[in-house]
Design a protein around this motif. Structure first.
Motif, mmCIF file in Angstrom:
data_model
loop_
_atom_site.group_PDB
_atom_site.id
_atom_site.type_symbol
_atom_site.label_atom_id
_atom_site.label_comp_id
_atom_site.label_asym_id
_atom_site.label_seq_id
_atom_site.Cartn_x
_atom_site.Cartn_y
_atom_site.Cartn_z
ATOM 1 N N THR A 1 0.825 -1.210 0.000
ATOM 2 C CA THR A 1 0.000 0.000 0.000
ATOM 3 C C THR A 1 0.859 1.260 0.000
ATOM 4 N N GLU A 2 1.914 1.280 0.804
ATOM 5 C CA GLU A 2 2.802 2.444 0.834
ATOM 6 C C GLU A 2 3.489 2.641 -0.515
ATOM 7 N N ALA A 3 3.887 1.551 -1.148
ATOM 8 C CA ALA A 3 4.532 1.665 -2.459
ATOM 9 C C ALA A 3 3.570 2.248 -3.483
ATOM 10 N N VAL A 4 2.317 1.813 -3.439
ATOM 11 C CA VAL A 4 1.321 2.330 -4.384
ATOM 12 C C VAL A 4 0.987 3.789 -4.060
ATOM 13 N N LEU A 5 0.951 4.136 -2.781
ATOM 14 C CA LEU A 5 0.736 5.535 -2.401
ATOM 15 C C LEU A 5 1.821 6.434 -2.977
ATOM 16 N N ALA A 6 3.053 5.928 -2.993
ATOM 17 C CA ALA A 6 4.159 6.716 -3.543
ATOM 18 C C ALA A 6 4.002 6.945 -5.040
ATOM 19 N N CYS A 7 3.310 6.020 -5.709
ATOM 20 C CA CYS A 7 3.129 6.123 -7.161
ATOM 21 C C CYS A 7 1.856 6.862 -7.546
ATOM 22 N N GLY A 8 0.923 6.973 -6.598
ATOM 23 C CA GLY A 8 -0.328 7.655 -6.912
ATOM 24 C C GLY A 8 -1.233 6.870 -7.836
ATOM 25 N N ALA A 9 -1.167 5.542 -7.781
ATOM 26 C CA ALA A 9 -2.016 4.696 -8.619
ATOM 27 C C ALA A 9 -3.360 4.498 -7.918
ATOM 28 N N ASP A 10 -4.322 5.382 -8.209
ATOM 29 C CA ASP A 10 -5.550 5.438 -7.426
ATOM 30 C C ASP A 10 -6.407 4.180 -7.550
ATOM 31 N N ASP A 11 -6.526 3.630 -8.741
ATOM 32 C CA ASP A 11 -7.395 2.465 -8.925
ATOM 33 C C ASP A 11 -6.889 1.277 -8.111
ATOM 34 N N LEU A 12 -5.605 1.000 -8.199
ATOM 35 C CA LEU A 12 -5.031 -0.111 -7.443
ATOM 36 C C LEU A 12 -5.091 0.173 -5.957
ATOM 37 N N LEU A 13 -4.906 1.417 -5.591
ATOM 38 C CA LEU A 13 -4.960 1.798 -4.182
ATOM 39 C C LEU A 13 -6.343 1.484 -3.603
ATOM 40 N N SER A 14 -7.371 1.769 -4.353
ATOM 41 C CA SER A 14 -8.732 1.479 -3.894
ATOM 42 C C SER A 14 -8.945 -0.017 -3.751
ATOM 43 N N ARG A 15 -8.400 -0.803 -4.665
ATOM 44 C CA ARG A 15 -8.551 -2.254 -4.575
ATOM 45 C C ARG A 15 -7.857 -2.797 -3.336
ATOM 46 N N LEU A 16 -6.683 -2.273 -3.022
ATOM 47 C CA LEU A 16 -5.973 -2.709 -1.816
ATOM 48 C C LEU A 16 -6.721 -2.281 -0.557
ATOM 49 N N ALA A 17 -7.257 -1.062 -0.571
ATOM 50 C CA ALA A 17 -7.957 -0.549 0.600
ATOM 51 C C ALA A 17 -9.232 -1.333 0.882
ATOM 52 N N GLU A 18 -9.929 -1.711 -0.177
ATOM 53 C CA GLU A 18 -11.191 -2.438 -0.022
ATOM 54 C C GLU A 18 -10.983 -3.946 0.062
ATOM 55 N N ALA A 19 -9.699 -4.385 -0.006
ATOM 56 C CA ALA A 19 -9.333 -5.800 0.100
ATOM 57 C C ALA A 19 -9.941 -6.646 -1.014
ATOM 58 N N THR A 20 -10.218 -6.020 -2.159
ATOM 59 C CA THR A 20 -10.603 -6.815 -3.311
ATOM 60 C C THR A 20 -9.366 -7.373 -4.009
ATOM 61 N N ALA A 21 -8.202 -6.926 -3.568
ATOM 62 C CA ALA A 21 -6.929 -7.465 -4.058
ATOM 63 C C ALA A 21 -5.918 -7.448 -2.920
ATOM 64 N N ILE A 22 -5.084 -8.480 -2.898
ATOM 65 C CA ILE A 22 -3.953 -8.550 -1.964
ATOM 66 C C ILE A 22 -2.701 -8.224 -2.763
ATOM 67 N N GLY A 23 -1.896 -7.312 -2.257
ATOM 68 C CA GLY A 23 -0.683 -6.914 -2.951
ATOM 69 C C GLY A 23 0.567 -7.438 -2.280
ATOM 70 N N ALA A 24 1.605 -7.613 -3.075
ATOM 71 C CA ALA A 24 2.908 -8.012 -2.546
ATOM 72 C C ALA A 24 3.990 -7.301 -3.347
ATOM 73 N N LEU A 25 4.892 -6.650 -2.660
ATOM 74 C CA LEU A 25 6.029 -5.996 -3.312
ATOM 75 C C LEU A 25 7.071 -7.055 -3.623
ATOM 76 N N ALA A 26 7.432 -7.171 -4.888
ATOM 77 C CA ALA A 26 8.351 -8.220 -5.327
ATOM 78 C C ALA A 26 9.803 -7.831 -5.065
ATOM 79 N N VAL A 27 10.098 -7.609 -3.808
ATOM 80 C CA VAL A 27 11.447 -7.325 -3.323
ATOM 81 C C VAL A 27 11.689 -8.263 -2.147
ATOM 82 N N GLY A 28 12.858 -8.871 -2.085
ATOM 83 C CA GLY A 28 13.148 -9.846 -1.048
ATOM 84 C C GLY A 28 12.854 -9.328 0.346
ATOM 85 N N LEU A 29 12.275 -10.182 1.174
ATOM 86 C CA LEU A 29 11.886 -9.793 2.525
ATOM 87 C C LEU A 29 13.078 -9.319 3.352
#
Length: 360
Positions: A100-128
């Motif tokens: 969510t923070e990564a998407v906030l930095a990009c300003g991708a509103d549509d994806l941000l709404s999907r993450l906020a409403e939990a209609t999608a689960i996101g994962a940053l593809a960077v090693g833990l």
């Protein structure tokens, strides 16, 4: 004049804690978590839905105009404390915080709404294991599609959208169904990691990868300290309770002075961890001294959480060594968390640079 942060919990934060704890008490019993780790579905999707669709917790960091709650990192920290207490197998840190923070930095509103409403689960593809500001692997962008693989991706197996950095400097949203997700052997059975393989996957460019990844990892590192706090508090509380009940030589084991000293030392460490974790959450919420405060929290949190879990395991004696007792879940989570988003040593080195205190 600099305003000192208020690290005490507000009434609203305590109410949020009570609601989350009640839910986890009902839906995340230790026996069920252990059983789930033995299955081929370690993530508790029904619990995730209860937390997100039922309580709206996925969108705490998202502004209300995008379907979120418009809360702050302080409220998220309270949720993570409770998730840490229960070693809940849900992708909250990965999706509701880092992605969510990564998407906030990009300003991708549509994806941000999907993450906020939990209609999608996101994962940053960077090693833990990647610390904020550290170098991270980027996949190749060839002919408009993405190619390559990245390893150690937390909760990738349950993600719907993967946020993938590419070698053109962009961060791309990739439908998880377009990637091959290969589970890796993970010490922490409640937060699985995986290798993500991309072979000609299409992606939507969200923005610049470097600032988005840095923002996501910094929030992840800072709020991970709250998860580690919850874990350490559980370990201390359960150990004290057990030592009051367990008797030896016809007296409670907790009455022996040597054990009192160990528990007192652990209590001091947990209290200090609470201060560091709360400071990190407040710094993320206000944007004040964020880099320094997060580095301090993570330089301290990992060793304390591991120590708390180790003490719990040892002081529970034989019962603590059994698979049926949940202590092993807490120890494995603590050990895995101690290298997540950078080791304590990496954060100390970063802190030395930030405050210009170099080694001789």
């Amino acid at each position: 004049m600099t305003t000192q942060p208020d690290l005490l919990y507000s009434e609203e934060e305590e109410a949020l804690r009570a609601a989350v704890r009640d839910l986890l008490t009902d839906r995340c019993a230790p026996a069920s978590v252990i059983a789930r780790t033995e299955s081929d579905a370690p993530h508790d999707v029904s619990l995730w839905k209860a937390l997100t669709e039922g309580m709206g917790l996925a969108g705490l960091l998202v502004p209300e105009e995008h379907g979120g709650q418009g809360a702050t990192h302080r409220e998220v920290a309270v949720v993570l404390e409770e998730l840490g207490r229960a070693v809940a197998p849900v992708p909250y840190l990965a999706s509701a915080v880092v992605a969510t923070e990564a998407v906030l930095a990009c300003g991708a509103d549509d994806l941000l709404s999907r993450l906020a409403e939990a209609t999608a689960i996101g994962a940053l593809a960077v090693g833990l294991h990647t610390a904020p500001g550290a170098a991270f692997k980027r996949v190749r962008l060839e002919g408009g599609t993405l190619h390559g693989e990245v390893t150690g991706i937390a909760d990738a197996a349950v993600a719907d959208v993967l946020l993938v950095p590419a070698d053109d400097g962009g961060l791309y949203a990739v439908d998880a169904s377009a990637a091959t997700v290969v589970p890796q052997v993970s010490l922490d059975l409640t937060r699985p990691v995986a290798t993500v393989v991309l072979d000609g996957a299409a992606g939507t460019r969200l923005g610049e990868a470097a600032p988005a990844v840095r923002r996501g990892l910094r929030a992840g590192a800072g709020l991970l300290a709250s998860e580690q706090l919850g874990l350490a508090e559980w370990a201390l509380t359960e150990t004290v309770r057990y030592l009051k009940e367990r008797k030896q030589f016809n007296r409670p084991v907790g009455g022996f002075q040597a054990l009192k000293h160990r528990l007192a030392q652990l209590w001091l460490e947990v209290v200090n961890l609470r201060a560091a974790a709360r400071a990190a959450a407040d710094a993320l919420a206000t944007g004040t001294d964020t880099a320094v405060t997060v580095a301090v929290a993570q330089a301290y949190a990992g060793p304390v959480a591991v120590h708390a879990a180790e003490e719990a395991l040892q002081l529970h004696a034989g019962i603590g060594m059994t698979w049926e007792h949940p202590i092993h879940l807490y120890l494995k989570r603590a050990k895995a968390d101690s290298i997540a988003y950078g080791t304590a040593g990496a954060h100390r080195e970063n802190l030395a640079e930030l405050v210009d205190l170099q080694a001789p």
